[in-house]
Design a protein around this motif. Structure first.
Motif, mmCIF file in Angstrom:
data_model
loop_
_atom_site.group_PDB
_atom_site.id
_atom_site.type_symbol
_atom_site.label_atom_id
_atom_site.label_comp_id
_atom_site.label_asym_id
_atom_site.label_seq_id
_atom_site.Cartn_x
_atom_site.Cartn_y
_atom_site.Cartn_z
ATOM 1 N N GLY A 165 0.929 -1.279 -0.033
ATOM 2 C CA GLY A 165 0.112 -0.156 0.109
ATOM 3 C C GLY A 165 0.872 1.349 0.098
ATOM 4 O O GLY A 165 0.428 2.405 0.293
ATOM 5 N N VAL A 166 2.263 1.258 -0.326
ATOM 6 C CA VAL A 166 3.050 2.204 -0.171
ATOM 7 C C VAL A 166 2.929 3.213 -1.470
ATOM 8 O O VAL A 166 3.407 4.279 -1.627
ATOM 9 C CB VAL A 166 4.416 2.203 0.468
ATOM 10 C CG1 VAL A 166 4.478 1.674 1.792
ATOM 11 C CG2 VAL A 166 5.096 1.031 -0.737
ATOM 12 N N GLY A 167 2.447 2.579 -2.349
ATOM 13 C CA GLY A 167 2.438 3.254 -3.736
ATOM 14 C C GLY A 167 3.370 2.592 -4.826
ATOM 15 O O GLY A 167 3.402 3.344 -5.904
ATOM 16 N N LYS A 168 3.774 1.194 -4.863
ATOM 17 C CA LYS A 168 4.657 0.767 -5.864
ATOM 18 C C LYS A 168 3.935 0.522 -7.094
ATOM 19 O O LYS A 168 4.489 0.948 -8.220
ATOM 20 C CB LYS A 168 5.277 -0.510 -5.255
ATOM 21 C CG LYS A 168 5.762 -0.234 -3.968
ATOM 22 C CD LYS A 168 6.465 -1.774 -3.379
ATOM 23 C CE LYS A 168 5.617 -2.771 -3.082
ATOM 24 N NZ LYS A 168 4.414 -2.591 -2.135
ATOM 25 N N SER A 169 2.644 -0.157 -6.978
ATOM 26 C CA SER A 169 2.017 -0.410 -8.363
ATOM 27 C C SER A 169 1.565 0.908 -8.800
ATOM 28 O O SER A 169 1.678 1.130 -10.278
ATOM 29 C CB SER A 169 0.854 -1.232 -8.082
ATOM 30 O OG SER A 169 1.023 -2.356 -7.581
ATOM 31 N N THR A 170 1.080 1.746 -8.050
ATOM 32 C CA THR A 170 0.631 3.414 -8.547
ATOM 33 C C THR A 170 1.973 3.832 -9.242
ATOM 34 O O THR A 170 1.615 4.624 -10.259
ATOM 35 C CB THR A 170 0.176 4.001 -7.264
ATOM 36 O OG1 THR A 170 -0.664 3.548 -6.839
ATOM 37 C CG2 THR A 170 -0.601 5.308 -7.954
ATOM 38 N N GLU A 172 5.271 -7.245 -9.396
ATOM 39 C CA GLU A 172 5.198 -8.385 -8.621
ATOM 40 C C GLU A 172 5.161 -9.510 -9.495
ATOM 41 O O GLU A 172 4.135 -10.295 -9.134
ATOM 42 C CB GLU A 172 4.079 -8.200 -7.586
ATOM 43 C CG GLU A 172 4.133 -6.980 -6.685
ATOM 44 C CD GLU A 172 3.497 -7.312 -5.371
ATOM 45 O OE1 GLU A 172 3.527 -8.478 -4.773
ATOM 46 O OE2 GLU A 172 2.950 -6.443 -4.868
HETATM 47 N N1 LIG Z 1 -7.971 2.422 -7.840
HETATM 48 C C1 LIG Z 1 -7.546 2.804 -6.680
HETATM 49 N N2 LIG Z 1 -8.625 3.827 -6.134
HETATM 50 C C2 LIG Z 1 -8.607 4.336 -4.792
HETATM 51 N N3 LIG Z 1 -7.383 3.806 -4.163
HETATM 52 C C3 LIG Z 1 -6.307 3.179 -4.642
HETATM 53 C C4 LIG Z 1 -6.542 2.542 -5.717
HETATM 54 N N4 LIG Z 1 -5.778 1.772 -6.023
HETATM 55 C C5 LIG Z 1 -4.769 1.835 -5.164
HETATM 56 N N5 LIG Z 1 -5.099 2.592 -4.114
HETATM 57 C C6 LIG Z 1 -4.669 2.718 -2.671
HETATM 58 O O1 LIG Z 1 -3.565 3.574 -2.966
HETATM 59 C C7 LIG Z 1 -2.594 3.150 -2.114
HETATM 60 C C8 LIG Z 1 -1.287 2.564 -2.946
HETATM 61 O O2 LIG Z 1 -1.667 1.714 -3.579
HETATM 62 P P1 LIG Z 1 -0.513 0.642 -4.660
HETATM 63 O O3 LIG Z 1 -1.300 -0.661 -5.088
HETATM 64 O O4 LIG Z 1 0.143 1.524 -5.298
HETATM 65 O O5 LIG Z 1 0.540 0.263 -3.246
HETATM 66 P P2 LIG Z 1 1.620 -0.900 -3.446
HETATM 67 O O6 LIG Z 1 2.910 -0.405 -3.030
HETATM 68 O O7 LIG Z 1 1.866 -1.541 -4.856
HETATM 69 O O8 LIG Z 1 1.018 -2.234 -2.610
HETATM 70 P P3 LIG Z 1 0.568 -3.653 -3.019
HETATM 71 O O9 LIG Z 1 1.968 -4.326 -2.734
HETATM 72 O O10 LIG Z 1 -0.389 -4.023 -1.839
HETATM 73 O O11 LIG Z 1 0.087 -3.716 -4.475
HETATM 74 C C9 LIG Z 1 -3.133 1.999 -1.238
HETATM 75 O O12 LIG Z 1 -3.472 2.775 -0.155
HETATM 76 C C10 LIG Z 1 -4.244 1.764 -2.000
HETATM 77 O O13 LIG Z 1 -5.241 1.195 -1.179
#
Ligand SMILES: Nc1ncnc2c1ncn2[C@@H]1O[C@H](COP(=O)(O)OP(=O)(O)OP(=O)(O)O)[C@@H](O)[C@H]1O
Length: 235
Positions: free
Chosen positions: A38-43, A161
């Protein structure tokens, strides 16, 4: 520089998810983006690709600004994306799946990826060339997803991932495939949760916390930075 991301800010509605991401990659590097859920890696990967439009900042791919372009345009410039969920066509064969990803190379002189080159490089897929996508194991489907992205002849691939949900031996095979792709000259930025596996593979590491990059270093530096690992990675 192959990729230069500066002060990237991305929101989901009011939620300020990327809060000024800075990262850069040189051609040929294999870099790993680490951090808790949830730190934002995928984003980050999706923002680079234009799949989630960032609100501000800069994403330069080979010194060209790509922020604001559609994912399709970004892909055409030579950036490939391998999403976390494996998007193969289950009713098509391995060969047919690969042909769907085929695009002409952008860079003159680079040896283009063909189905033959894929099957030579990744023999597991070669053995399965006439099998339907739906009949492949999870690991094989992941390999096929990566290979299909390669058929677009990208210079840089973003991989989210790749070993998620795979058994250890299969995960190792997928990571070995990425290492082989890297040795063939493709630059890679991947999200990988397994630190031990990542250390064997990548040269550069970024750690994310709360929408920012909080560490950048090589494997030795990451191993030495015990407090950083404790704070941002270990549970
Ligand atoms: N489509 C969306 N709408 C609203 N919030 C989102 C959406 N996608 C992700 N988030 C939120 O944005 C934050 C970052 O998500 P992200 O998926 O980028 O994290 P991550 O580091 O890749 O984590 P993970 O390993 O769980 O995928 C999280 O708090 C998630 O709940």
């Amino acid at each position: 520089m192959m990729l230069q991301v500066n002060d990237l800010h991305t929101y989901y509605g009011k939620s300020h998810v990327l809060q000024g991401v800075d990262l850069s990659l040189e051609a040929g590097q294999l870099a790993c983006l680490l951090g808790r859920n949830g730190v934002g890696k995928s984003t980050t990967l999706m923002s680079i690709m234009g799949l989630v439009p960032p609100r501000s900042g800069s994403v330069k791919f080979k010194d060209r600004e790509v922020l604001g372009r559609s994912p399709h345009e970004v892909a055409r410039l030579g950036l490939g994306f391998v999403p976390e969920e494996r998007r193969i066509f289950k009713s098509l064969t391995v060969l047919e799946n690969l042909l769907i990803g085929q695009k002409p190379p952008i860079r003159a002189g680079a040896e283009p990826w063909t189905t033959e080159r894929i099957f030579d490089s990744f023999t597991r897929l070669g053995e399965r060339r006439d099998n339907k996508g739906g009949h492949l194991s999870g690991g094989e489907q992941q390999m096929l997803t990566i290979a299909r992205t390669l058929m677009g002849n990208p210079e840089l691939i973003l991989v989210d991932e790749p070993t998620e949900g795979l058994a250890p031996l299969v995960a190792e095979a997928v990571l070995e495939m990425l290492a082989a792709i890297s040795r063939q000259g493709v630059t890679i930025l991947m999200v990988e949760q397994n630190l031990k596996a990542a250390l064997k593979l990548a040269q550069t590491f970024f750690i994310m916390s709360k929408g920012r990059i909080v560490f950048r270093g090589d494997g030795q530096e990451l191993v030495a930075a015990e407090s950083v690992r404790q704070k941002y990675l270990e549970v």
